[in-house]
Motif scaffolding. Structure first.
Motif, PDB file in Angstrom:
ATOM      1  N   TYR A 168     -94.072  41.045  14.187  1.00  0.00           N
ATOM      2  CA  TYR A 168     -94.338  42.386  13.683  1.00  0.00           C
ATOM      3  C   TYR A 168     -95.640  43.002  14.158  1.00  0.00           C
ATOM      4  O   TYR A 168     -95.864  44.179  13.975  1.00  0.00           O
ATOM      5  N   GLU A 201    -102.140  44.798   6.462  1.00  0.00           N
ATOM      6  CA  GLU A 201    -102.685  43.561   5.899  1.00  0.00           C
ATOM      7  C   GLU A 201    -103.190  42.660   7.011  1.00  0.00           C
ATOM      8  O   GLU A 201    -104.268  42.079   6.934  1.00  0.00           O
ATOM      9  N   TYR A 202    -102.378  42.521   8.063  1.00  0.00           N
ATOM     10  CA  TYR A 202    -102.805  41.639   9.152  1.00  0.00           C
ATOM     11  C   TYR A 202    -104.075  42.161   9.808  1.00  0.00           C
ATOM     12  O   TYR A 202    -104.984  41.400  10.129  1.00  0.00           O
ATOM     13  N   ASP A 255     -93.482  36.851  11.090  1.00  0.00           N
ATOM     14  CA  ASP A 255     -93.334  36.366   9.722  1.00  0.00           C
ATOM     15  C   ASP A 255     -93.438  34.852   9.687  1.00  0.00           C
ATOM     16  O   ASP A 255     -92.813  34.153  10.467  1.00  0.00           O
ATOM     17  N   SER A 283     -92.497  39.271  -1.033  1.00  0.00           N
ATOM     18  CA  SER A 283     -93.167  40.433  -0.458  1.00  0.00           C
ATOM     19  C   SER A 283     -94.212  39.985   0.538  1.00  0.00           C
ATOM     20  O   SER A 283     -94.582  38.827   0.592  1.00  0.00           O
ATOM     21  N   SER A 284     -94.742  40.900   1.271  1.00  0.00           N
ATOM     22  CA  SER A 284     -95.725  40.547   2.290  1.00  0.00           C
ATOM     23  C   SER A 284     -96.914  39.856   1.669  1.00  0.00           C
ATOM     24  O   SER A 284     -97.522  38.983   2.258  1.00  0.00           O
ATOM     25  N   LEU A 297     -98.422  36.302   2.606  1.00  0.00           N
ATOM     26  CA  LEU A 297     -99.842  36.103   2.925  1.00  0.00           C
ATOM     27  C   LEU A 297    -100.370  34.901   2.179  1.00  0.00           C
ATOM     28  O   LEU A 297    -101.033  34.036   2.738  1.00  0.00           O
ATOM     29  N   ARG A 314     -97.449  45.488   6.083  1.00  0.00           N
ATOM     30  CA  ARG A 314     -97.562  44.201   6.762  1.00  0.00           C
ATOM     31  C   ARG A 314     -98.598  44.253   7.877  1.00  0.00           C
ATOM     32  O   ARG A 314     -99.472  43.390   7.978  1.00  0.00           O
ATOM     33  N   GLU A 370     -98.263  47.922  15.461  1.00  0.00           N
ATOM     34  CA  GLU A 370     -97.033  47.604  14.747  1.00  0.00           C
ATOM     35  C   GLU A 370     -95.929  47.496  15.781  1.00  0.00           C
ATOM     36  O   GLU A 370     -95.809  48.329  16.666  1.00  0.00           O
ATOM     37  N   LYS A 397     -92.913  48.904   4.059  1.00  0.00           N
ATOM     38  CA  LYS A 397     -92.986  47.444   4.218  1.00  0.00           C
ATOM     39  C   LYS A 397     -93.673  47.078   5.527  1.00  0.00           C
ATOM     40  O   LYS A 397     -94.626  46.304   5.557  1.00  0.00           O
ATOM     41  N   ALA A 398     -93.209  47.661   6.628  1.00  0.00           N
ATOM     42  CA  ALA A 398     -93.773  47.304   7.932  1.00  0.00           C
ATOM     43  C   ALA A 398     -95.213  47.778   8.049  1.00  0.00           C
ATOM     44  O   ALA A 398     -96.062  47.086   8.627  1.00  0.00           O
TER      45      ALA A 398
END
Lengths: 415, 338
Positions: free
Chosen positions: A174, A234-235, A333, A25-26, A30, A231, A200, A227-228
């Motif tokens: 991403y 989080e970033y 990724d 998972s993301s 990480l 991601r 995104e 999911k995207a």
């Protein structure tokens, strides 16, 4: 047909291998990034560096300089970072000239990077990638995990994928990060801008899924996945923390697109809970645009889905002086990073030594910070900002008469 | 004596609409208001499903309305209800949203040295506001954006007709057809066809991100703009920001025979409720547009002249345009002038 099937099978196998690597998972990604220390090391310390611009931009003391020159093959000397290989895609039009400027500046600064150059041509479509991007270039990027891309002309052709789309899909890029800050010495109507847009980059309105239901009625699909969204959220928060940014604003239109943008927002909220030290707010896209135009100073980091990100990042570029001055970094990724200059190829001034290398240079600075070469990044950035602030050697687009060579030499003399 | 429906809406709507009523009374305009106090949310905070029938009937009967924005609350469980504003526009087929953004002398913006006069003709019923969304599997949501040839044609024709009748020289079509080739491509081809029938008007096309960039650096370039729904929303707000904010830009929703006048940038303004700081300029300028629509332009001229004279003095500026006046002090000054 047999060959096509074989090609598809091969691609599926490659994708399976890649997917197996990225299976976690993301969050796991990480963690593995943190362990690898490539993710952790992307402090694009734009704000901090800029605070020291005009006041402290002075060349380093002589001894340090000579030691840097002498330790060009720096893998031998202890204490200096090992040489790193990076992919360079100079591009077309003014691409090669500004690439030359960047190479010169990197050499003078003593940056321990070895470039692997790759060129594309609209006449050669690589069948394994179905686009202008060659398989060797992609492999190089995947191996080096870091690259710098210049402006490229996109041919209006049929039957092959667009260049940007290919890079994005193959490298799973991403997130697109664009810091926008007012450059001292280049005045626009907005002189207090200091924000970062994080967009995104894989889904949303740019899914490319459209069809004509009946003649005259077209449906376009906008796809938002958890999911995207997780991601990129989080970033965004990771970036904010790593760069000492105080606020993250999620931009959306969830009052109208309740499910789609609502999902994006709920993902942002979940991530915000994990970073209590960073302020989190949500703004509707129209309100956000109005406030950006009226008073951009109270925005810090903006995180957005694809379409809004496209529009807002260009809007912010317009606030500070246009695409010729805007850096951009794409993150994928595994911590892969591709910095790029987002302006056009400017065919009318190509080959005339008139191009402004600022955008490509600032992008390369972002790239350096991502691979933990922050000291070189700071050096180059301060020299660049000092050169523009001084105003003696400005290229045509900034209102001056200097050539690219003059500008580059002035910059090098400041280091 | 003309009857006009009045929907105060939520947020600062009621305060601002009250200003409109007072102004109409002072001007002694031949207008009678039929007021409906509806809100976009139910008393418990959940979004309201639909407008009461009597409101719709009144609108169909009177054909003219002044409206504040209705709040569309973001309810936790992501309901299927659409914003009431959007529903209203679809039901009455108000396919044009016309917004007029211009810089008023005296209102300080970053672009006050330029002549900004942008009219945005925005498609108002379809596009991304279709409200058709569904969760394919948990964690994956699809949202449909609908572009039809019929609506694109109607909006393009309206834009060019408007440009001709108001002596404008250029129409800019805003799109993203390099990415959304079928949807925006259809919109664009319809605009091009319509442009051919109006050879006196210059026609240009611009991608939406380049448009926003140009609006911020060189807004004098734009005259009339025709856009699909979402891009129109963004462009309207950028233009409103250039002109001074949501408080000074008027707008109107137009259909075949019904016209609803409201603020150009449709913000609810819930953070300003009860503070007496809302700027009524946008709503009053829309009221002036309404007077012109009802063929009584002398009231429009008087009202606009009074507002412009007032705004030339910084002591009448409300906080959103950088001043310290309150709604009441602004209104007192205005009513005195009238």
């Amino acid at each position: 047909r047999e060959r096509e099937r074989e090609r598809r099978r091969r691609r599926r196998r490659e994708k399976e291998v890649w997917r197996r690597r990225m299976r976690f998972s993301s969050l796991n990604v990480l963690l593995s990034h943190l362990a690898k220390s490539s993710f952790r090391s992307s402090p694009h310390l734009v704000g901090g560096a800029r605070a020291a611009v005009a006041a402290t931009a002075k060349p380093p003391p002589q001894e340090q300089r000579t030691s840097r020159f002498s330790s060009r093959s720096s893998s031998s000397s202890a204490g200096s970072p090992p040489s790193r290989v990076a992919t360079f895609l100079p591009g077309d039009g003014i691409g090669p000239e500004i690439a030359k400027a960047v190479r010169q500046i990197f050499e003078v600064a003593g940056v321990p990077i070895v470039w692997e150059d790759h060129y594309f041509s609209p006449d050669f479509i690589d069948p394994s990638t179905q686009s202008m991007v060659t398989r060797t270039a992609l492999d190089s990027l995947l191996k080096n995990q870091v690259g710098l891309k210049g402006p490229m002309a996109t041919p209006i052709g049929k039957g092959h994928r667009s260049l940007n789309l290919t890079l994005r899909k193959e490298l799973s890029l991403y997130a697109n990060i664009r810091p926008c800050f007012s450059i001292p010495g280049y005045e626009t109507k907005y002189n207090d801008v200091n924000l970062v847009t994080i967009r995104e980059n894989t889904e949303g309105e740019y899914s490319g899924l459209e069809h004509e239901v009946v003649p005259g009625v077209v449906e376009s699909l906008k796809v938002i996945t958890e999911k995207a969204s997780m991601r990129v959220a989080e970033y965004a928060f990771f970036y904010a923390k790593a760069n000492n940014r105080s606020k993250v604003t999620a931009v959306h239109k969830a009052n109208i697109m309740k499910k789609a943008d609502g999902l994006f927002l709920s993902c942002c909220r979940k991530v915000a809970d994990k970073y209590p030290e960073i302020k989190y707010e949500e703004k509707i896209i129209d309100n956000c645009c109005m406030q950006l135009v009226k008073d951009p100073s109270h925005f810090d980091v903006l995180v957005m889905p694809n379409l809004y990100g496209d529009i807002v990042s260009d809007l912010c570029a317009g606030l500070v002086g246009g695409l010729g001055l805007t850096p951009s970094l794409n993150v994928g990724d595994g911590g892969i990073a591709l910095a790029e200059a987002v302006h056009g190829t400017a065919p009318d001034i190509a080959g005339k030594d008139l191009a402004n290398p600022t955008a490509l240079l600032l992008s390369s600075v972002m790239m350096l910070r991502h691979i933990e070469m922050g000291s070189y990044a700071d050096k180059i950035e301060s020299a660049l900002l000092a050169t523009i602030a001084e105003g003696k050697f400005l290229t045509g687009d900034l209102g001056g008469k200097a050539t690219t060579t003059d500008f580059t030499n002035a910059l090098c003399s400041k280091m | 004596m003309k009857t006009v429906t009045l929907i105060p809406g939520d947020g600062i709507g009621p305060e601002v609409v009250k200003c409109v009523e007072r102004v109409v009374e002072t001007l002694k305009a031949p207008i009678k208001f039929e007021k409906f106090e509806v809100s976009g949310a139910n008393p418990d905070g959940t979004p309201r499903e639909s407008l009461p029938d009597e409101v719709i009937e009144s609108l169909r009967r009177n054909k003219v309305c002044i409206k504040g924005t209705l709040w569309a609350p973001l309810y936790k469980e992501n309901t299927n209800t659409q914003s009431l504003n959007v529903m209203l526009r679809k039901k009455l087929d108000l396919y044009v949203n016309l917004v007029h953004a211009y810089n008023i002398p005296g209102v300080k913006t970053r672009h006050e040295d330029g002549r900004i006069d942008i009219r945005i003709v925005r498609e108002n019923t379809e596009g991304e506001y279709s409200g058709l969304e569904h969760e394919v599997v948990p964690g994956v949501v699809e949202s449909l954006k609908i572009i039809t040839e019929r609506n694109s044609r109607r909006i393009a024709e309206y834009a060019f007709e408007y440009a001709t009748m108001n002596n404008r020289r250029k129409v800019t079509a805003v799109h993203k057809a390099n990415i959304m080739k079928l949807g925006d491509g259809q919109f664009l081809s319809v605009c091009r066809e319509t442009a051919k029938r109006y050879p006196n008007i210059e026609f240009e096309e611009m991608i939406v991100d380049a448009t926003c960039m140009k609006l911020v650096s060189n807004p004098e370039h734009f005259d009339v703009m025709v856009t699909p729904n979402l891009y129109g929303n963004i462009v309207c707000n950028v233009a409103a920001g250039l002109a001074g904010g949501a408080g000074v830009v008027p707008g109107v929703n137009v259909g075949e025979d019904i016209a609803i006048f409201e603020q150009g940038a449709r913000h609810v303004g819930r953070d300003l409720i009860g503070l007496d700081l809302a700027n009524p300029t946008a709503m009053l300028l829309s009221t002036a547009m309404m007077f012109r629509h009802l063929q009584i332009p002398m009231f429009a001229d008087r009202l606009e002249a009074a507002i412009i004279t007032l705004l030339a003095k910084p002591q009448n500026h409300t906080p959103d345009i950088g001043g310290k006046a309150s709604t009441s002090s602004f209104m007192t000054a205005l009513l005195e002038k009238l």
